[in-house]
Design a protein around this motif. Sequence first.
Motif, PDB file in Angstrom:
ATOM      1  N   ALA A  82       0.835  -1.207   0.000  1.00  0.00           N
ATOM      2  CA  ALA A  82       0.000   0.000   0.000  1.00  0.00           C
ATOM      3  C   ALA A  82       0.874   1.264   0.000  1.00  0.00           C
ATOM      4  O   ALA A  82       1.963   1.283   0.590  1.00  0.00           O
ATOM      5  CB  ALA A  82      -0.923   0.010   1.215  1.00  0.00           C
ATOM      6  N   TYR A  83       0.398   2.297  -0.663  1.00  0.00           N
ATOM      7  CA  TYR A  83       1.151   3.546  -0.725  1.00  0.00           C
ATOM      8  C   TYR A  83       0.210   4.698  -1.062  1.00  0.00           C
ATOM      9  O   TYR A  83      -0.922   4.501  -1.482  1.00  0.00           O
ATOM     10  CB  TYR A  83       2.252   3.473  -1.793  1.00  0.00           C
ATOM     11  N   GLU A  84       0.729   5.915  -0.871  1.00  0.00           N
ATOM     12  CA  GLU A  84       0.043   7.116  -1.333  1.00  0.00           C
ATOM     13  C   GLU A  84       0.988   7.843  -2.280  1.00  0.00           C
ATOM     14  O   GLU A  84       2.174   8.030  -1.968  1.00  0.00           O
ATOM     15  CB  GLU A  84      -0.324   8.041  -0.179  1.00  0.00           C
ATOM     16  N   ALA A  85       0.488   8.248  -3.434  1.00  0.00           N
ATOM     17  CA  ALA A  85       1.293   9.013  -4.381  1.00  0.00           C
ATOM     18  C   ALA A  85       1.479  10.426  -3.839  1.00  0.00           C
ATOM     19  O   ALA A  85       0.519  11.093  -3.459  1.00  0.00           O
ATOM     20  CB  ALA A  85       0.628   9.047  -5.749  1.00  0.00           C
ATOM     21  N   MET A  86       2.727  10.871  -3.803  1.00  0.00           N
ATOM     22  CA  MET A  86       3.072  12.181  -3.258  1.00  0.00           C
ATOM     23  C   MET A  86       3.737  13.031  -4.330  1.00  0.00           C
ATOM     24  O   MET A  86       4.478  12.510  -5.179  1.00  0.00           O
ATOM     25  CB  MET A  86       4.026  12.030  -2.073  1.00  0.00           C
TER      26      MET A  86
END
Length: 206
Positions: free
Chosen positions: A100-104
């Motif tokens: 899981a990740y968040e695009a920054m």
Amino acid sequence: MQRQARLVCGLFRRCPWTASISGISAPSPTQLGQVVKLDELIKKDRDEVADIWLGYHADEKGGRVGSVLSADDYKTFLSRAKESPMFVFAMPKPHKGKGAYEAMLIQCQMPYVLITGLEEFKRHGEGAPPYLTLTHYPELLDSHGLALVRGDIIHEKGITRDEARTALELTRAFYCGDEDYALVHTFNKKPASFDFGAVLRKLNLA
């Protein structure tokens, strides 16, 4: 230990000032002398300066993180930040599941670097509130061969302290490492050829 902590804190200033980045209030001033008592700090040797800076920003309650760049890394970062002012990377979110990740989004407006969620930027454009701002201080390049970096956590719900450290180090890695910078350069100069999957693979998220 307490005496040492008082001495370290005594080097840092607490004074009102005003600055802005793209119309958003900046959390830290652009001049190192507005942050520390520079005439005192400059008397310390290179290692002492680094230890004092990192130690002060290690305070878990401070809402800040700190880093130190060598003169070569800073000059490389500065040049590449001008050449390629934006980049998208993935912030790992292991608590949300494997991979899981968040695009920054990174936006370089030296001496500031703004880091915010990509979705926030899509919704609000340049007015998107940053999660984290990095301020670079090059005043000690000639005397000590280093630049100081302060990261201010702006949006605590958007980024944790540990994630702020990760963002700071990934920003340095992508802009200062030749192999990693190739991705940044492509994103800015040949966006149609940019492969976000390569970023995910680099971070072991794919």
